[in-house]
Write an enzyme that holds these catalytic residues in place. Structure first.
Site, PDB file in Angstrom:
ATOM      1  N   SER A 148      -9.830  -1.179   7.351  1.00  0.00           N
ATOM      2  CA  SER A 148      -9.356  -0.920   5.987  1.00  0.00           C
ATOM      3  C   SER A 148      -8.703  -2.076   5.254  1.00  0.00           C
ATOM      4  CB  SER A 148      -8.361   0.252   5.984  1.00  0.00           C
ATOM      5  OG  SER A 148      -9.038   1.427   6.337  1.00  0.00           O
ATOM      6  N   SER A 178      -9.558   1.440   3.272  1.00  0.00           N
ATOM      7  CA  SER A 178      -8.737   2.260   2.417  1.00  0.00           C
ATOM      8  C   SER A 178      -7.711   1.471   1.599  1.00  0.00           C
ATOM      9  CB  SER A 178      -8.015   3.328   3.236  1.00  0.00           C
ATOM     10  OG  SER A 178      -7.171   2.736   4.183  1.00  0.00           O
ATOM     11  N   LYS A 238       0.860  -1.194   0.000  1.00  0.00           N
ATOM     12  CA  LYS A 238       0.000   0.000   0.000  1.00  0.00           C
ATOM     13  C   LYS A 238       0.892   1.239   0.000  1.00  0.00           C
ATOM     14  CE  LYS A 238      -3.923   1.705   2.834  1.00  0.00           C
ATOM     15  NZ  LYS A 238      -4.699   1.407   4.061  1.00  0.00           N
TER      16      LYS A 238
END
Lengths: 97, 487
Positions: free
Chosen positions: B175, B151, B74
């Protein structure tokens, strides 16, 4: 109940050194009014008067590292990502008026 | 055609050991798939770096389980000399001068970085749509109507679509564990402090966790064994004695006690999810588990999400105060220092992120601090006490991961808080409040989209969470799921 209005929200945003568009302030008003109303409902929980604020999920003890000197970042590394450099320093508009 | 990349990490590892495939072959396929990705999963495809890594792989480390394994990271994890944007315009052009600890541990094992993945800006969101590159799509939906969620949207999407068998994310309010449900993945968030957060761009440190996606429970166990453990650079990382999870995992749950929180189960809207979940409960009972239905006061359930928004907003408004374009990031000039910083931050952040931080700033105002922020901290403590009370008499809490299948994108800006939300949509935050280990894995499909269930255990009792998860995976047979077009 806490007062929430656009003037206070604009002041808050300005203190955080940004601005939002009008639509955002409208959405924020709805969100904060909801939050304030929910927090007001929580006043009925008697347990809250005998409980401490939680900062971390559990107590952290004895986790400080040894006080040993290490090699810091070089000046070159520190300046690598800055967009406006002069004489080994970062240049910005005047701070003191 | 070489389909080793569609296998689990353990299967690929066997193939590497037996010389059925080489790391270079795997990496070339992963890069090719990454370049053909239509789900907007990537901020940056690290082709040059990946080929260099594979060229310098140390054969002596071949027995390492992650040796030669492609992965994605990420884009809120720092990677030296590789762009790290947090999916925010304010960090455009930023290349860290250091590696995050997670990234360092993975490449030390011989794992190969294929790319940095998209996220909701700076971790602040759950729709996979607020990053500066726009929406990231769910590989299960070719029409691009359904979210993969956030996210950690890019890592979820890339792992689901078979680009990699491992996607690293972060989890502050669900997330990783919610996108895992939306994408049919195993999404694991271990105990707070078990994995170092050094080099993870902080959103809200008291809630932030390193978490990750795999396509099997055993893969999840082996990744934990590599990432866990004390890091002197993260003062909150644990010094506890570590367990080897892969060696000790078992699907034996005989006599173990499962708590189901009725108020959360009842708030699930989708009847297929509810029915499937109840069937899995019966199956777990048939394996010897004891099911206990427990209660969590609905008034407390209703406070979970507002409390989360207050605390995360407050912490993020403070954490992101250093993003001003001066030392790093994308700067917009002004006549004065203050104007320069304000221009940079007004343009650099999305409206959504600014709203989250403004909520934080509002609750931290002197006149609001006690009645909103400190009160939220106390409510968090109360909620955590209630959760730990449930776990005193039970080994695990088990619930549907979400109220419904992956939502459809809604292009209309709306408040993130409203009466329409259900606690089933937000209960995974309990794992962040309490810092407890929490894992989502798939249990079924509805209208062609997967959905999952979630196990949450006691602090540092990852092995029990993994045992239950393996037992459930054996029951459902839902392992290594990928949309058919990928295979």
């Amino acid at each position: 109940m806490k007062k929430v209005d656009k003037a206070i929200l604009k002041d808050t945003a300005n203190k955080l050194l940004f601005d939002l568009n009008d639509e955002s302030y409208d959405i924020l008003l709805d969100e904060l009014n909801f939050i304030v109303a929910e927090m007001d409902k929580a006043s009925s929980f008697t347990e809250l008067s005998n409980i401490s604020p939680m900062v971390f999920p559990y107590e952290i003890e004895g986790q400080l590292k040894e006080d040993v000197a290490i090699t810091p970042l070089s000046r070159e590394e520190v300046l690598k990502n800055a967009s406006d450099i002069q004489d080994g320093q970062i240049r910005i508009p005047k701070v003191i008026k | 055609m070489n389909n080793y990349l569609d296998m689990t990490i353990l299967e690929i590892h066997e193939a590497l050991l037996n010389n059925k495939v080489t790391p270079l072959e795997l990496v070339k396929i992963a890069l090719s798939r990454a370049k053909q990705d239509t789900n907007n999963a990537f901020e940056y495809i690290s082709e040059k770096e990946a080929l260099e890594m594979v060229a310098h792989l140390d054969e002596a480390k071949k027995n390492n389980l992650l040796w030669g394994i492609p992965f994605v990271l990420k884009d809120n994890f720092s990677t030296k000399d590789i762009p790290t944007t947090g999916s925010s315009n304010i960090l455009n052009g930023y290349k860290p001068v250091f590696n995050s600890e997670v990234y360092q541990r993975l490449i030390d094992q011989g794992a190969i970085l294929i790319g940095k993945t998209t996220l909701d800006e700076l971790g602040m969101g759950g729709t996979g749509s607020s990053g500066h590159l726009g929406k990231t799509f769910n590989p299960w939906d070719k029409k691009h109507q359904h979210q993969v969620g956030g996210s950690s949207c890019g890592s979820a999407s890339a792992t689901c679509s078979g680009i990699v068998p491992l996607g690293i994310g972060s989890d502050t309010g669900d997330s990783v564990r919610k996108p895992a449900s939306n994408a049919g993945l195993v999404g694991f968030k271990p105990t707070w402090g078990l994995i170092s957060r050094y080099g993870l761009i902080p959103f809200a440190q008291s809630l932030d966790h390193v978490a990750y996606f795999t396509r099997s429970v055993k893969d999840s166990a082996l990744v934990l064994d590599i990432l866990q453990g004390r890091d002197e650079k993260d003062a909150t990382s644990t010094s506890k004695t570590l367990v080897n999870h892969l060696d000790n995992i078992t699907s034996n749950i005989n006599g173990k006690r499962i708590a189901v929180i009725d108020e959360i189960l009842e708030s699930v809207n989708n009847q297929t999810i509810k029915g499937t979940f109840l069937n899995t409960l019966d199956a777990l009972k048939a394996k010897g588990a004891i099911i206990n239905h427990v209660s969590l006061d609905k008034k407390i359930c209703d406070l979970i999400y507002p409390t989360y928004i207050i605390l995360s907003g407050a912490e993020s408004s403070s954490n992101n105060a250093n993003l001003n374009g001066i030392s790093f990031g994308s700067r917009i000039d002004g006549k004065t220092y203050e104007e320069m910083v304000k221009n940079t931050r007004t343009t650099g952040f999305s409206e959504k992120s600014k709203r989250r931080m403004t909520i934080g700033g509002f609750v931290l105002r002197k006149e609001n601090y006690d009645e909103l922020y400190v009160k939220a901290q106390k409510i968090r403590h109360l909620i955590v006490n209630k959760v730990n009370e449930i776990l005193k008499d039970n080994d695990i809490i088990y619930l549907p991961a979400s109220s419904d299948i992956a939502p459809i994108f809604d292009d209309v800006e709306k408040p993130i808080l409203s009466n329409k939300q259900t606690v089933a949509d937000n209960h995974l935050v309990l794992g962040n409040f309490a810092g407890l280990p929490s894992l989502t894995l798939p249990i079924g499909f509805d209208k062609g989209l997967p959905f999952g269930a979630n196990f949450m255990g006691k602090a540092f009792d990852e092995i029990t969470v993994l045992d239950f998860s393996l037992a459930l995976e054996d029951i459902t047979g839902l392992k290594n799921l990928q949309p058919k077009e990928n295979k």
